[in-house]
Design a protein around this motif. Structure first.
Motif, short mmCIF file in Angstrom:
data_model
loop_
_atom_site.label_atom_id
_atom_site.label_comp_id
_atom_site.label_asym_id
_atom_site.label_seq_id
_atom_site.Cartn_x
_atom_site.Cartn_y
_atom_site.Cartn_z
N HIS A 85 1.15 -0.88 0.01
CA HIS A 85 -0.01 -0.08 0.09
C HIS A 85 0.47 2.16 -0.35
O HIS A 85 0.74 2.00 0.87
N PRO A 86 1.46 1.59 -1.02
CA PRO A 86 2.45 2.67 -1.01
C PRO A 86 1.77 4.15 -1.12
O PRO A 86 2.49 5.06 -0.48
N GLU A 87 0.42 3.83 -0.96
CA GLU A 87 -0.06 4.75 -0.36
C GLU A 87 0.09 5.56 0.64
O GLU A 87 -0.44 6.16 1.60
N LEU A 88 0.31 4.73 2.03
CA LEU A 88 0.28 5.18 2.75
C LEU A 88 1.19 5.43 3.69
O LEU A 88 1.97 5.60 4.93
N ALA A 89 2.69 5.97 2.26
CA ALA A 89 3.76 6.68 2.48
C ALA A 89 3.21 7.98 3.40
O ALA A 89 3.87 8.48 5.01
N ALA A 90 2.27 8.39 3.25
CA ALA A 90 2.35 9.92 3.60
C ALA A 90 1.86 10.28 5.35
O ALA A 90 2.33 10.54 6.04
N ASP A 91 1.05 8.64 5.32
CA ASP A 91 0.45 8.84 6.40
C ASP A 91 1.09 7.84 7.40
O ASP A 91 1.51 8.64 8.75
N LEU A 92 2.69 7.42 6.65
CA LEU A 92 2.99 7.19 8.21
C LEU A 92 4.16 8.39 8.06
O LEU A 92 4.27 8.30 9.42
#
Length: 139
Positions: A85-92
């Motif tokens: 889920h590369p879209e979670l990078a900003a959340d992390l």
């Protein structure tokens, strides 16, 4: 390895030894819930609790290699999450900067922030890499 995974895992494991661990745990699980099945999130919660116990025990018994092993495990877990889920990078990164790093003392926060970056410039090209203060080195 994604630098976010390394910084996140380092800060996460450091936060395990703080009084505010439950807040860190909740923030991490909130990110995990965004893209994973609930059963897997429950497994991650149990694994976080076990890692927390190991970090506390290692601190009491003076076994820093155990803490490093826990960092390695969570670096892999976070990397796997980012691959799926590369879209979670900003959340992390948001959890890292707004929750985890503020929980840590300066030395631990600086360690989590320090990321080794390498680059190569060929011919007459120039580039800058910045992670904090920018310093120019010509050579």
């Amino acid at each position: 390895m994604d630098p976010t995974a390394l910084a996140f895992a380092t800060a996460l494991v450091s936060a395990m030894a703080t009084q505010t661990w439950s807040d860190a745990r909740a923030a991490v699980l909130a990110v995990w819930r965004r893209r994973k099945a609930e059963a897997e999130t429950e497994t991650v919660a149990a694994d976080l609790d076990l890692a927390h116990e190991r970090v506390l025990s290692a601190g009491e018994t003076g076994h820093p290699e155990t803490v490093e092993a826990v960092v390695d495990v969570w670096q892999g877990r976070v990397q796997e999450l980012l691959l799926d889920h590369p879209e979670l990078a900003a959340d992390l990164r948001e959890v890292l900067t707004t929750t985890l790093l503020p929980m840590l003392d300066k030395a631990r926060a600086d360690r989590a922030r320090s990321i080794i970056m390498t680059g190569t410039s060929r011919d007459s090209s120039t580039f800058n890499q910045v992670a904090g203060d920018q310093h120019h080195h010509h050579g």
